[in-house]
Scaffold this motif. Structure first.
Motif: not given
Length: 517
Positions: A369, A373, A457
């Motif tokens: 990722t 995020g 995240y």
């Protein structure tokens, strides 16, 4: 982008001409497709040819003439309705690299040393396709592959997904390599399987770090992909590729790679001005670079100069990579665009996400990722005349996964409600756009945009650590929205429904369930 390489110095080297010598030739419609100007072929007037400084149009006989510059490309600007020759990996070949004999570098093209009396003659074949004003482009940011393992990830966890879109061509917006430039041949073989033309943009990790001058900075890149700055046309759109990596050269004192900044040298700016002078004002201009032309990532001087050259254009779209984030934005006075035309920017995220970091899916592909995020992914651009639309396509998720409800997560105690926000990460959202939320089908509440880091995240950083020297870090982004949770939610399972309102009437939705105990 890896932040330890960023720097603040621009090295400018004036190009060297082959004194008194010219290059000339004919641009022609290659009817029999043999790559040679012969009987039955048709000369093409008013086609642009450049030596990466001057830009000229062919005359009524399809002929051009340009000064011959050492270590520069002579290339034909692909006109609308025509295609260039492609190599076996579908890389456009409408260019010639002038590298005089005796220059101490081992190059793919040995070049020739012309005499003053006899200019070099280079003819460029083109192939009629018919004018197609509606077309599709795939845009990828930062594959950033340091080795064969990453190339496998790229092949299986990225390129395999591109086939379904039936695009007319693709563009890779820099950092193809991660300093290890020997990956280029294999990258070309992998992308060549798409069987459409592929255009590349140089990035800061595509630099020959041992280089001591601008002539050699991108020598390996040029030998693999062609010019490091150039232009071409599709339909009613003029695409401009810029090399805005200003590399300082090898750091001899510390025996390591030197630093760079986002800038444009004088030669490239002169070429750009000459190129734009040939482009009708009713065309859409698409600027392609690795570093975004925003103050901070790029030098203010470069941003201002570029925008001044585009100031009389009706519509400009700027595409870039570098930040390992997805970001869409409208330029205005604050971004040095005080002009009446529409100018939109799209930072494309990263095909490698956060540098191919953990965790891996069941196929062994890193989820990686991005640091804002957003999922690692790519963009599909559809052009209709001078209009366009785009879609962000995430890897590892369905295509309609365009938002993440990052908070709340899982289960909350009732005592936590007063200190908890609903936080939404809308990957392609702009700060001024509207995002609404409903809880359990109740009243619509407007969410507030904010600049910060994605709590999802941040909360998962421990599982993303792959290389101890470069652990992933959350970076701030502008595409976050929040609103406070109601403090009176009863015990039980609750349903959050988010609706975001994008450009041109598009809407996006996300659903989240959580429990109160």
């Amino acid at each position: 982008m890896k932040y330890f390489f960023i720097l603040l110095v621009l090295l400018v080297v004036e190009p060297v001409y082959t004194a008194g010598k010219n290059v000339t030739g004919i641009v022609f419609n290659d009817k029999n497709k043999n790559g040679i100007y012969d009987a039955g072929d048709i000369v093409m007037p008013d086609v642009c040819v450049s030596n990466q400084r001057e830009v000229v149009k062919t005359d009524a006989q399809g002929r051009y003439q340009l000064p011959l510059r050492k270590n520069a490309f002579i290339y034909v600007v692909k006109p609308q309705g025509y295609a260039l020759q492609l190599d076996e990996d579908n890389i456009p070949q409408g260019n010639y690299y002038h590298h005089p004999k005796g220059t101490p570098r081992n190059l793919k093209y040995p070049g020739v040393e012309p005499t003053a009396k006899q200019p070099v003659e280079i003819n460029f074949p083109l192939y009629a396709t018919g004018l197609k004003t509606n077309f599709r482009m795939l845009a990828l940011g930062d594959p950033q592959m340091p080795n064969d393992e990453a190339l496998d990830y790229f092949r299986d966890g990225a390129v395999a997904d591109l086939f379904r879109h039936q695009a007319d061509f693709y563009m890779v917006h820099g950092d193809i390599a991660d300093d290890h430039l020997l990956i280029y041949p294999r990258e070309k073989k992998i992308m060549g399987k798409l069987n459409v033309p592929g255009y590349h943009v140089p990035g800061n990790h595509d630099v020959n770090y041992r280089s001591e001058d601008r002539v050699n900075d991108f020598e390996t890149y040029r030998m693999a992909y062609g010019p490091d700055y150039y232009a071409f046309n599709y339909g009613n759109v003029h695409f401009i590729v810029l090399n805005n990596i200003a590399y300082q050269g090898w750091d001899k004192l510390n025996n390591k790679a030197g630093r760079y900044t986002g800038n444009l040298d004088d030669t490239q700016l002169e070429w750009l001005q000459n190129d734009l002078a040939t482009v009708p004002h009713n065309r859409l201009i698409v600027i392609n670079s690795h570093i975004p032309f925003l103050e901070g990532p790029a030098q203010k001087e470069a941003v201002v100069k570029l925008h001044q050259m585009l100031s009389d254009r009706q519509a400009v779209l700027s595409l870039s990579g570098h930040t390992h984030q997805v970001n869409t934005y409208r330029l205005d006075e604050n971004s040095h665009w005080p002009y009446p035309g529409m100018h939109e920017g799209v930072i494309l995220g990263a095909t490698c996400g956060s540098w191919w970091s953990n965790p891996k899916d069941e196929n062994g592909i890193p989820v990686a990722t991005c640091n804002d995020g957003s999922p690692r992914g790519y963009f599909v651009f559809d052009f209709m005349g001078v209009d366009y639309s785009y879609r962000f396509i995430p890897f590892h998720y369905r295509d309609d996964f365009q938002m993440r409800v990052s908070l709340p997560q899982g289960r909350l105690q009732q005592s936590e409600l007063a200190d908890t926000d609903i936080v939404v990460n809308w990957f392609v959202g702009k700060p001024q756009q509207k995002v609404e939320v409903r809880i359990n089908g109740g009243a619509v509440r407007l969410m507030e945009n904010f600049y910060g880091t994605d709590p999802f995240y941040e909360g998962t950083l421990d599982i993303r650590k792959t290389d101890p020297a470069y652990p992933p870090r959350a970076r701030e982004t502008q595409h976050l929205w929040k609103v406070a949770l109601p403090v009176d939610l009863p015990v039980g399972t609750h349903h959050i429904e988010v609706t975001a309102y994008g450009d041109k009437g598009k809407t996006y939705q996300a659903i989240k369930l959580f429990a109160v105990e």
